[in-house]
Design a protein around this motif. Structure first.
Motif, PDB file in Angstrom:
ATOM      1  N   MET A   1       0.883  -1.285  -0.032  1.00 28.95           N
ATOM      2  CA  MET A   1       0.052   0.052  -0.147  1.00 28.95           C
ATOM      3  C   MET A   1       0.841   1.316  -0.146  1.00 28.95           C
ATOM      4  O   MET A   1       1.846   1.249   0.681  1.00 28.95           O
ATOM      5  CB  MET A   1      -0.790   0.068   1.281  1.00 28.95           C
ATOM      6  CG  MET A   1      -1.905   1.124   1.224  1.00 28.95           C
ATOM      7  SD  MET A   1      -2.862   0.975   2.545  1.00 28.95           S
ATOM      8  CE  MET A   1      -4.285   0.246   1.819  1.00 28.95           C
ATOM      9  N   THR A   2       0.451   2.191  -0.640  1.00 27.47           N
ATOM     10  CA  THR A   2       1.400   3.520  -0.803  1.00 27.47           C
ATOM     11  C   THR A   2       0.436   4.623  -0.217  1.00 27.47           C
ATOM     12  O   THR A   2      -0.647   4.493   0.112  1.00 27.47           O
ATOM     13  CB  THR A   2       1.625   3.804  -2.353  1.00 27.47           C
ATOM     14  OG1 THR A   2       0.196   4.163  -2.938  1.00 27.47           O
ATOM     15  CG2 THR A   2       2.130   2.809  -2.986  1.00 27.47           C
ATOM     16  N   PRO A   3       1.129   5.813   0.186  1.00 26.97           N
ATOM     17  CA  PRO A   3       0.429   6.881   0.700  1.00 26.97           C
ATOM     18  C   PRO A   3      -0.765   7.279  -0.183  1.00 26.97           C
ATOM     19  O   PRO A   3      -1.882   7.830   0.430  1.00 26.97           O
ATOM     20  CB  PRO A   3       1.503   8.039   0.817  1.00 26.97           C
ATOM     21  CG  PRO A   3       2.759   7.142   0.893  1.00 26.97           C
ATOM     22  CD  PRO A   3       2.506   6.058   0.050  1.00 26.97           C
ATOM     23  N   GLU A   4      -0.704   7.263  -1.499  1.00 29.95           N
ATOM     24  CA  GLU A   4      -1.738   7.751  -2.523  1.00 29.95           C
ATOM     25  C   GLU A   4      -2.838   6.597  -2.048  1.00 29.95           C
ATOM     26  O   GLU A   4      -3.924   7.126  -2.473  1.00 29.95           O
ATOM     27  CB  GLU A   4      -1.366   7.450  -4.140  1.00 29.95           C
ATOM     28  CG  GLU A   4      -0.340   8.704  -4.121  1.00 29.95           C
ATOM     29  CD  GLU A   4       1.205   8.625  -3.646  1.00 29.95           C
ATOM     30  OE1 GLU A   4       1.461   7.351  -3.508  1.00 29.95           O
ATOM     31  OE2 GLU A   4       1.861   9.301  -3.282  1.00 29.95           O
ATOM     32  N   ASP A   5      -2.697   5.375  -2.030  1.00 30.47           N
ATOM     33  CA  ASP A   5      -3.639   4.502  -1.678  1.00 30.47           C
ATOM     34  C   ASP A   5      -4.631   4.959  -0.582  1.00 30.47           C
ATOM     35  O   ASP A   5      -5.828   4.630  -0.387  1.00 30.47           O
ATOM     36  CB  ASP A   5      -3.204   3.238  -1.633  1.00 30.47           C
ATOM     37  CG  ASP A   5      -2.655   2.582  -2.753  1.00 30.47           C
ATOM     38  OD1 ASP A   5      -2.939   2.915  -3.801  1.00 30.47           O
ATOM     39  OD2 ASP A   5      -1.662   1.529  -2.585  1.00 30.47           O
ATOM     40  N   ILE A   6      -3.924   5.326   0.412  1.00 31.68           N
ATOM     41  CA  ILE A   6      -4.691   5.823   1.706  1.00 31.68           C
ATOM     42  C   ILE A   6      -5.378   6.660   1.257  1.00 31.68           C
ATOM     43  O   ILE A   6      -6.606   6.954   2.047  1.00 31.68           O
ATOM     44  CB  ILE A   6      -3.560   5.827   2.932  1.00 31.68           C
ATOM     45  CG1 ILE A   6      -2.835   4.619   3.127  1.00 31.68           C
ATOM     46  CG2 ILE A   6      -4.253   6.574   4.173  1.00 31.68           C
ATOM     47  CD1 ILE A   6      -1.712   4.759   4.033  1.00 31.68           C
ATOM     48  N   LEU A   7      -5.112   7.641   0.691  1.00 28.77           N
ATOM     49  CA  LEU A   7      -5.952   9.017   0.402  1.00 28.77           C
ATOM     50  C   LEU A   7      -6.935   8.690  -0.465  1.00 28.77           C
ATOM     51  O   LEU A   7      -8.093   9.574  -0.566  1.00 28.77           O
ATOM     52  CB  LEU A   7      -4.979  10.170  -0.469  1.00 28.77           C
ATOM     53  CG  LEU A   7      -3.895  10.544   0.428  1.00 28.77           C
ATOM     54  CD1 LEU A   7      -3.195  11.784  -0.431  1.00 28.77           C
ATOM     55  CD2 LEU A   7      -4.447  11.545   1.673  1.00 28.77           C
TER      56      LEU A   7
END
Length: 163
Positions: free
Chosen positions: A6-12
């Motif tokens: 998971m990437t920070p963009e996924d969390i957003l």
């Protein structure tokens, strides 16, 4: 689907449902859908799901939605403002701003919305100096509101008459 980290963009891009309210006949469900917005904020939308049609649609912005007994309106919070969304006509009625408003409930006839809110004390207890950035803690009041540091306010029950 390929597995990956998971990437920070996924969390957003994550959306989290909450605060469910169902119609008495079980055909309609309203809930909030919260997702990150900007650097430190969140956006919360009010969604309606129809079991009969399988349709999911956004009906407004806000949190803590409560469907009216007849299923035609949704009471919700937009920040600290109590708002009623008309599901049939799409309009909204602003019912006032209440500090730490929560626990929304409809009267059985749908004419009133009940809620709890915090009523702050007008000043600090006698003898305590007011210092910027300093919070005075009375150990007996710590977490007495069930939410964390008690700010000296007391919970009250209020209602708004829609008629």
């Amino acid at each position: 689907m390929e597995k990956r980290l998971m990437t920070p963009e996924d969390i957003l891009n994550l959306s989290v449902p909450g605060s469910l309210s169902a119609a008495a006949d079980g055909e309609t469900l309203v809930f909030s859908l919260k997702r990150p917005s900007g650097e430190d904020g969140y956006q919360s939308r009010i969604m309606r799901f129809s079991h009969a049609t399988g349709r999911l649609e956004q009906v407004g912005e806000g949190t803590q939605p409560k469907l009216s007994p007849d299923g035609t309106k949704v009471a919700c919070l937009q920040g600290e403002e109590l708002v009623v969304l008309d599901l049939a006509g799409g309009g909204e009625k602003r019912c006032g701003t209440y500090r730490r408003c929560q626990d929304l409930a409809w009267s059985p006839d749908g004419g009133k919305i009940l809620f709890t809110f915090a009523n702050p004390l007008p000043r600090l207890p006698q003898g305590l100096p007011e210092l910027p950035g300093i919070v005075w803690v009375d150990r007996l009041k710590f977490k007495s509101d069930g939410e964390g540091l008690c700010d000296g306010s007391y919970r009250h029950v209020g209602y708004f008459d829609l008629e």
